[in-house]
Design a protein around this motif. Sequence first.
Motif, short mmCIF file in Angstrom:
data_model
loop_
_atom_site.label_atom_id
_atom_site.label_comp_id
_atom_site.label_asym_id
_atom_site.label_seq_id
_atom_site.Cartn_x
_atom_site.Cartn_y
_atom_site.Cartn_z
N TYR A 1 5.66 12.11 7.84
CA TYR A 1 5.61 12.61 6.47
C TYR A 1 4.17 12.97 6.09
CZ TYR A 1 6.49 13.03 1.50
OH TYR A 1 6.60 13.51 0.23
N ILE B 1 -1.77 3.95 6.74
CA ILE B 1 -0.68 2.99 6.52
C ILE B 1 0.35 3.12 7.64
CG2 ILE B 1 1.17 2.32 4.94
CD1 ILE B 1 -0.56 3.43 2.66
N LEU C 1 1.95 16.74 4.67
CA LEU C 1 1.23 16.96 3.41
C LEU C 1 0.12 17.98 3.63
CD1 LEU C 1 1.02 13.24 2.26
CD2 LEU C 1 2.30 15.05 1.13
N VAL D 1 -8.34 1.20 -3.39
CA VAL D 1 -8.84 1.42 -2.03
C VAL D 1 -8.86 2.90 -1.72
CG1 VAL D 1 -8.39 1.04 0.41
CG2 VAL D 1 -8.01 -0.81 -1.20
N GLU D 2 -7.76 3.59 -2.04
CA GLU D 2 -7.70 5.00 -1.67
C GLU D 2 -8.72 5.84 -2.43
OE1 GLU D 2 -3.97 7.06 -2.20
OE2 GLU D 2 -4.65 8.70 -0.92
N LEU E 1 0.84 -1.20 0.00
CA LEU E 1 0.00 0.00 0.00
C LEU E 1 0.87 1.25 0.00
CD1 LEU E 1 -2.82 -0.95 2.54
CD2 LEU E 1 -2.93 -0.92 0.05
N LEU E 2 1.96 1.21 0.79
CA LEU E 2 2.86 2.37 0.84
C LEU E 2 3.47 2.63 -0.54
CD1 LEU E 2 4.20 4.47 2.68
CD2 LEU E 2 6.04 2.85 3.07
N VAL F 1 1.07 4.49 -2.85
CA VAL F 1 0.76 5.92 -2.69
C VAL F 1 1.89 6.82 -3.18
CG1 VAL F 1 -0.78 5.55 -0.73
CG2 VAL F 1 1.58 6.12 -0.30
N ASP G 1 -0.82 12.49 -5.77
CA ASP G 1 -2.09 12.14 -5.17
C ASP G 1 -3.20 12.37 -6.19
OD1 ASP G 1 -4.33 11.89 -3.50
OD2 ASP G 1 -4.24 14.05 -3.09
N MET H 1 -11.69 7.92 -0.64
CA MET H 1 -11.87 9.36 -0.72
C MET H 1 -13.25 9.71 -1.30
SD MET H 1 -9.20 10.13 0.69
CE MET H 1 -8.54 11.76 0.70
N GLY I 1 -3.97 -0.77 -3.84
CA GLY I 1 -3.80 0.45 -3.07
C GLY I 1 -4.54 1.64 -3.66
N THR J 1 -1.03 16.47 -5.20
CA THR J 1 0.15 16.69 -4.36
C THR J 1 1.14 15.54 -4.54
OG1 THR J 1 -1.48 17.42 -2.75
CG2 THR J 1 0.83 17.33 -2.02
N PRO J 2 2.42 15.85 -4.78
CA PRO J 2 3.38 14.74 -4.84
C PRO J 2 3.61 14.15 -3.45
CG PRO J 2 4.42 16.85 -5.41
CD PRO J 2 3.02 17.14 -5.06
N ARG J 3 3.61 12.81 -3.39
CA ARG J 3 3.81 12.16 -2.09
C ARG J 3 4.96 11.18 -2.18
NH1 ARG J 3 -2.18 10.13 -0.60
NH2 ARG J 3 -1.86 9.09 -2.58
N PHE J 4 5.83 11.18 -1.20
CA PHE J 4 6.95 10.23 -1.09
C PHE J 4 7.82 10.20 -2.34
CE2 PHE J 4 3.58 8.65 1.67
CZ PHE J 4 4.26 8.49 2.87
N THR J 5 7.89 11.34 -3.06
CA THR J 5 8.72 11.34 -4.25
C THR J 5 10.12 11.87 -3.94
OG1 THR J 5 7.90 13.52 -4.80
CG2 THR J 5 6.79 11.67 -5.83
N PHE J 6 10.26 12.62 -2.85
CA PHE J 6 11.54 13.17 -2.42
C PHE J 6 12.25 13.87 -3.57
CE2 PHE J 6 10.61 9.43 0.20
CZ PHE J 6 10.46 10.08 1.42
N PHE K 1 -4.71 8.63 3.76
CA PHE K 1 -4.40 7.22 3.48
C PHE K 1 -2.99 6.86 3.96
CE2 PHE K 1 -3.89 3.55 0.48
CZ PHE K 1 -4.88 2.77 1.06
N THR L 1 -5.74 15.70 -5.23
CA THR L 1 -5.23 17.07 -5.24
C THR L 1 -3.98 17.25 -6.09
OG1 THR L 1 -3.88 16.61 -3.30
CG2 THR L 1 -6.09 17.47 -2.90
#
Lengths: 505, 159
Positions: free
Chosen positions: B22, B43, B26, A453-454, A183-184, A187, A191, A458, A450, A196-201, B39, A194
């Motif tokens: 983290y 997790i 956001l 589900v998300e 799942l991590l 994501v 996103d 939402m 993942g 939004t970039p997530r976990f892209t560093f 979400f 919205t």
Amino acid sequence: MPLEQRELPMDYLLPALGLVFKPDTLFALLAASFFGFVVGVLPGLTATMAVALLVPITFILGPLPAIASIVAAAAMAIFAGDVPGALLRIPGTPASAAYVDESYRLTQQGRAGYVLGVNAVCSMAGGVIGTLVLIFAAPLLADWALKFSAFEFFWLSVLGLSCGVFVAGDRPLKGALALLIGLLISVVGMDYTTGTPRFTFGSSVLLGGVSFIPALIGMFALPEILRSILRGGESAALATRVVDEWRNVFASLFRYRRVSLRSSMIGTGVGVLPGAGADIASWISFALSKKLSKEPAQWGKGHIEGIVAGSSANNAALSGAWVPALVFAIPGDTITAIAIGVLYLKGMNPGPAVFINNADLVYAVFIVFLLANFLLLPFGWLAIRFARGLLAVPRAIIMPALLILAVLGAFAIDNDFSGVVIMVCLGVLAYLLEESGFPVAPIVLGIVLGKLVEQNLMQSLVSAQGNLLAYFERPISAVLGVATIAIWGYGLVRWMRRRPGAVGG
Amino acid sequence: MRLGDLVSGLLFVLLGLAVLAYARSLPPVPGHFYGPGLFPSIIGWGFAIGGGFLAASALRAGPRGLPRFFSAPDWRAGSGRLLQVVLMFAAIAAFVLFGEFAGFAAIAFIALVAMYASAGRGWVQSIVIALGVTVGLQLLFGKLLGVPLPPGEVWSLLR
């Protein structure tokens, strides 16, 4: 749709025939069958690995040949896994492990040709029965599922995740953690609500998410190559001759036709459950057939009944797994998890509407299933003749070549070496997790489900407006919700009831 | 390398906390409790709670099959096998770092010869098999499937 308007599957099957009988599709079927055969025969290489390595090659194919090659490679690999089980007492794929002892005992009695024949015929029978269930059940299910809203899909996908953890695995806690890793991974990237970039560093490559196919190749091919290098395993010498016994083969199938039918139905059912696939199907039907057998004293001495049961069930499970994959985009096993990715790429988005938007293609896929399973018979005949030569090739020659193939596959998705980096990172992660007792299949389930589900979480939150009871107001949604909670309750009870010596996930 | 349940459980707790931190960073959607962080937070909580349970049950049960902290049975495989593993990762690294420069075929050929030779094949046999595999894969992907395999910049410089 009113009942009298609903068209019969037969109305679609005939035009779909025209799509299937084209040179490219037929060639893809044959070539993929051959590839699946080679991978399946080699001990340690799974049907999932065959499919993962094949996916990059399907990229340039049209939708139907691409799916045909996946179906054919998987079906053939599951059958071919029986071959080293019978000849070397080493299952070629985990799905053949249940009945490997029975097979090998018969081989020791000089009847390897008989065992391989039964394997081929029962694999075909199981595959065809599973496909028939798929053909008739999936459209009905889809018709019903057209009424589903975000609430139902949310519960359904959570139910799928839960099944993958609690029903399929014997270590639910470790399965759940593995699922969360999946799942991590799902994501990572922009996103979907919205942007939004997530976990892209800061990496632009990761904005679109972790590339799925390189991840799969890494998780299923790399650990196996590593293990094979570290633990070795040269080819073993074969002692016995392999002689055709087709007359006995068909006599046995007739004698144990009920066993084969029952095992195929069980296999299909297990395949439908998310997360549980051919491996578990063959164990369950082997155990059940042993319990119900009229000749219990014969078991363990080279009795064909268990082989009939297991061989039928594991191939049936392959077809069964496509029911939730096509109707709900929820994979029934790891192979369909990969296949769903390919379906999206080919513009054949799985979901209830696929039976309306792509009806011709869906029924063409069904025909491909049948053809792929019919091919098991001639390949079984070939197996009896040539498998010994294939098994004599040392693994030390095959593994480096597979490594290069894996690198090429990871590169070919985006024509970029970033895929290779993803492959190696997830491959090492999967190796460490497997060594430490975590299953890898839930990770794949998590990656695939993942996003589903998300998105549905939402959407349903928006329409629920903060009223959490809305998740139980629609009848089907309520049933699915209660079922999900029941599975979690069952899992918790099972986990707590374990003796202290048996905990640990 | 194998991690004991205690160690992997604690690692999952740490991962969970990192994911939670983290997720909090956001941006929320104004006026709602749910946004892009919801979400990931779920997790993160899952990792933290599940990892905690795993570590706790490992403490309660003691070692069972797995080592308490970690062990590396792989390292006992012998130096020849370890060399092959090193070569395998070196080959992957070479593709990533020098793939565009040296081209696919050159790296694949050298990597295969090295891996076969280190697995105990003779040089002639290694070179013949490596050549066959390289040419086969180059034809399959490059010609048949139309994947633009990097030909290698170095070769055009030499010409």
